[in-house]
Design a protein around this motif. Structure first.
Motif, PDB file in Angstrom:
ATOM      1  N   LYS A  42       0.813  -1.223   0.000  1.00 36.92           N
ATOM      2  CA  LYS A  42       0.000   0.000   0.000  1.00 36.92           C
ATOM      3  C   LYS A  42       0.840   1.264   0.000  1.00 36.92           C
ATOM      4  O   LYS A  42       0.307   2.367  -0.169  1.00 36.92           O
ATOM      5  CB  LYS A  42      -0.888   0.039   1.263  1.00 36.92           C
ATOM      6  CG  LYS A  42      -2.111  -0.839   1.205  1.00 36.92           C
ATOM      7  CD  LYS A  42      -3.005  -0.576   2.421  1.00 36.92           C
ATOM      8  CE  LYS A  42      -3.453   0.854   2.565  1.00 36.92           C
ATOM      9  NZ  LYS A  42      -4.872   1.106   2.427  1.00 36.92           N
ATOM     10  N   ARG A  91       2.044   2.410   2.710  1.00 38.29           N
ATOM     11  CA  ARG A  91       1.390   3.050   3.845  1.00 38.29           C
ATOM     12  C   ARG A  91       2.403   3.227   4.973  1.00 38.29           C
ATOM     13  O   ARG A  91       3.172   2.314   5.259  1.00 38.29           O
ATOM     14  CB  ARG A  91       0.244   2.141   4.284  1.00 38.29           C
ATOM     15  CG  ARG A  91      -0.422   2.468   5.599  1.00 38.29           C
ATOM     16  CD  ARG A  91      -1.613   1.539   5.729  1.00 38.29           C
ATOM     17  NE  ARG A  91      -2.250   1.503   7.017  1.00 38.29           N
ATOM     18  CZ  ARG A  91      -3.581   1.572   7.160  1.00 38.29           C
ATOM     19  NH1 ARG A  91      -4.355   1.710   6.111  1.00 38.29           N
ATOM     20  NH2 ARG A  91      -4.119   1.482   8.350  1.00 38.29           N
ATOM     21  N   SER A 149      -8.119  -0.968   3.966  1.00 41.77           N
ATOM     22  CA  SER A 149      -8.752  -0.885   2.654  1.00 41.77           C
ATOM     23  C   SER A 149      -7.694  -1.180   1.591  1.00 41.77           C
ATOM     24  O   SER A 149      -6.525  -0.817   1.742  1.00 41.77           O
ATOM     25  CB  SER A 149      -9.363   0.496   2.463  1.00 41.77           C
ATOM     26  OG  SER A 149      -8.419   1.503   2.772  1.00 41.77           O
ATOM     27  N   ASN A 208      -6.458  -0.181  -1.149  1.00 40.94           N
ATOM     28  CA  ASN A 208      -6.041   0.870  -2.086  1.00 40.94           C
ATOM     29  C   ASN A 208      -4.613   1.256  -1.752  1.00 40.94           C
ATOM     30  O   ASN A 208      -4.123   0.979  -0.665  1.00 40.94           O
ATOM     31  CB  ASN A 208      -6.938   2.102  -1.909  1.00 40.94           C
ATOM     32  CG  ASN A 208      -7.039   2.522  -0.452  1.00 40.94           C
ATOM     33  OD1 ASN A 208      -7.824   1.956   0.314  1.00 40.94           O
ATOM     34  ND2 ASN A 208      -6.215   3.476  -0.046  1.00 40.94           N
ATOM     35  N   SER A 232     -10.888   4.526  -1.296  1.00 39.13           N
ATOM     36  CA  SER A 232     -11.011   3.098  -0.981  1.00 39.13           C
ATOM     37  C   SER A 232     -11.679   2.359  -2.136  1.00 39.13           C
ATOM     38  O   SER A 232     -12.503   2.923  -2.852  1.00 39.13           O
ATOM     39  CB  SER A 232     -11.846   2.916   0.289  1.00 39.13           C
ATOM     40  OG  SER A 232     -11.144   3.388   1.398  1.00 39.13           O
ATOM     41  N   HIS A 244      -6.508  12.419   2.274  1.00 34.84           N
ATOM     42  CA  HIS A 244      -6.822  10.998   2.284  1.00 34.84           C
ATOM     43  C   HIS A 244      -7.882  10.827   1.214  1.00 34.84           C
ATOM     44  O   HIS A 244      -8.561  11.779   0.877  1.00 34.84           O
ATOM     45  CB  HIS A 244      -7.413  10.655   3.649  1.00 34.84           C
ATOM     46  CG  HIS A 244      -7.033   9.278   4.110  1.00 34.84           C
ATOM     47  ND1 HIS A 244      -6.641   9.019   5.373  1.00 34.84           N
ATOM     48  CD2 HIS A 244      -6.993   8.094   3.465  1.00 34.84           C
ATOM     49  CE1 HIS A 244      -6.381   7.727   5.507  1.00 34.84           C
ATOM     50  NE2 HIS A 244      -6.593   7.155   4.363  1.00 34.84           N
TER      51      HIS A 244
HETATM   52 MG    MG Z   1      -8.103   3.089   4.162  1.00 34.78          MG
END
Ligand code: MG
Ligand code: TXA
Length: 357
Positions: free
Chosen positions: A62, A64, A149, A151, A157, A241
Motif C-alpha cells: 500500500k 502506507r 482498505s 487501495n 477506498s 486521504h
Molecule cells: Mg483506508
C-alpha cells in the motif's frame, strides 16, 4: 515497486468455485501472503494479523506509513479474545447489536499482538464484517485477518475488485472478486480502550451515527478538524486521504438557491481560466450546471446510494481528462449519518477545504 508477484483475480459469481477459492485463499494467508477480499464496506487487503512479516507486506504493497494501525477482522465474536485483553460490557453489548456489520471497536490489545498491526499502541482495532465471502475467507484462513482498505495509501477506498487491481496489481497474491461492496464507506470506529473515559468516536463510517448513538448515549464525538495544522485525533485520520488525482472543490450550505449560484459562478470562473471540470451532484440537483461544458455525474438519490457510489465515482472521474471535480453536500448532510460520513471522506479528498455558502 516493493516486489512483484502475479496477481490472480478470482470471480466468485460461480458458487461452485467458492470452496476451492476459499481453500486457496486460506492457504495463502497461512503462508504469509496477501489476499484482497470484499466486505460490506469496502475491499480489504488481508494478511495474517499475527504474522509480523505478512503485515510488513501490507505496508509495502500500500506504501502506507507504519504509524497507521490496521483493523483485525474476525469471523465470530469469541475470536476477539485472541486479540484483546478484555471486551468492556458496553463494547460487547454494541457488538451484539451491530456485528456482523460496519462497526470497528478499539480495545486493549493482548501482548502477543504484533506492534506492526497496532502502530506500537497498546490498543487493537477489531471488526466482524457482514459479508458472506469475508466471513468464509476468515474462517478458511483460521487466523484473524489484518485488513486495511485495499487501495494505495491516500487513494479512494476500493468498492470493486477492479479498483483493487488498478491500485495493487503485482502487489497482492489473490483478489477475491465478490462484485461491488454494498455500503461503500469504511466502518465506523469507536474507541473503548480508556476504561475511565466514555467511548470515543474515531471515524464516521458505514454504521450511521444516529444508530450508534441510540445504543451508546455516552459516546463522545470528535472535534471536527477542519484545519490542517491541528493534530490528528487518531492515527490515520489525516486530512489528505481518499484523494483522486484531480482537485476536489466542495460546497455546503442550507440555502439551495445560494448554493446553486455559488456552484455556477465558481464553475464559470474556472472554465474561463481554461480548466476542465466535472461535477458530482445529488440527483435532484443535476441540472444546476446545465448549459456549461461540464460532465455532471448523478451522485445518488439518498444517502445509501451516495455512500455506495462515492469512491467509485471519484475513481471514474479521475480517469477523465479533468482538472477539478466540483461537489455539493446533499441537503441531508446535517442529520443523516451516512451522508455525514460520505462528506467526511470528500472533505479529506479536498484536504479539508470547502466553501461554506
Ligand atoms: Mg483506508
Ligand atoms: O470498513 C473498514 O473498516 C475497512 C474494511 C476493509 O474492513 N478497513 C479500513 O481499514 O478502512 P483502513 O486501514 O483503511 O483504516 C483503518 C483505520 C486506521 O487508519 C486508524 O484510523 C484506525 O482504523 N485504527 C486501526 N487500529 C487502530 C487503533 N489501535 N487505535 C486507533 N485507531 C485505529
Amino acid at each position: 515497486m516493493p516486489y512483484l508477484t502475479p496477481t490472480y483475480l478470482i470471480h466468485l459469481n460461480l458458487p461452485d468455485m467458492l470452496p476451492e477459492a476459499l481453500a486457496l485463499a486460506g492457504q495463502i494467508i497461512r503462508e504469509g501472503g496477501l489476499v484482497a477480499f470484499p466486505t460490506e464496506t469496502v475491499y480489504g487487503l488481508g494478511a495474517n494479523a499475527l504474522d509480523e512479516q505478512a503485515l510488513a507486506r501490507i505496508f509495502a504493497a500500500k506504501e502506507r506509513p507504519t504509524s497507521d494501525p490496521i483493523i483485525a477482522h474476525v469471523a465470530y465474536l469469541e475470536q476477539v479474545a485472541e486479540l484483546a485483553q478484555d471486551i468492556p460490557p458496553e463494547a460487547e453489548a454494541l457488538a451484539r447489536v451491530f456485528w456482523p456489520g460496519p462497526l470497528t471497536l478499539v480495545l486493549r490489545k493482548r501482548l502477543h499482538v504484533p506492534d506492526l498491526l497496532t502502530a506500537g499502541q497498546p490498543t487493537v482495532a477489531v471488526r466482524l464484517p457482514d459479508h458472506p465471502i469475508a466471513r468464509a475467507f476468515i474462517e478458511a484462513a483460521e487466523r484473524p485477518i489484518a485488513a486495511p482498505s485495499a487501495n494505495r495509501f491516500s487513494r479512494p477506498s476500493p468498492t470493486r475488485a477492479e479498483h483493487v487491481l488498478y491500485d495493487l496489481s503485482g502487489r497482492v497474491d489473490v483478489i477475491l472478486d465478490g462484485g461491488p461492496t454494498p455500503i461503500g464507506l469504511e466502518s465506523t470506529i469507536v474507541d473503548f480502550s480508556q476504561p475511565d473515559e466514555p467511548p470515543r468516536l474515531l471515524r464516521l463510517g458505514g454504521l450511521p451515527l444516529e444508530a450508534l448513538r441510540a445504543h451508546l448515549p455516552t459516546l463522545s464525538l470528535p472535534v471536527l478538524r477542519l484545519n490542517a495544522d491541528q493534530p490528528a485525533p487518531a492515527p490515520g485520520t489525516l486530512l489528505k486521504h481518499y484523494a483522486p488525482t484531480a482537485e476536489v472543490v466542495l460546497f455546503r450550505g442550507q440555502d439551495e438557491a445560494a448554493l446553486r449560484r455559488a456552484l455556477r459562478s465558481a464553475a464559470e470562473a474556472r472554465l474561463a481560466q481554461g480548466q476542465r471540470l466535472a461535477a458530482l451532484l445529488p440527483d435532484g440537483w443535476v441540472n444546476w450546471l446545465t448549459g456549461l461544458p461540464i460532465q455532471v455525474m448523478a451522485w445518488g438519490e439518498d444517502s445509501a446510494q451516495r455512500s455506495a457510489r462515492l469512491f467509485a465515482a471519484l475513481r471514474e472521474l479521475e480517469q477523465q481528462p479533468i482538472d477539478a471535480i466540483l461537489a455539493c453536500a446533499p441537503p441531508q448532510v446535517a442529520h443523516d449519518g451516512l451522508d455525514m460520513a460520505a462528506w467526511d471522506r470528500l472533505l479529506r479528498a479536498a484536504e479539508g477545504r470547502f466553501h461554506d455558502v
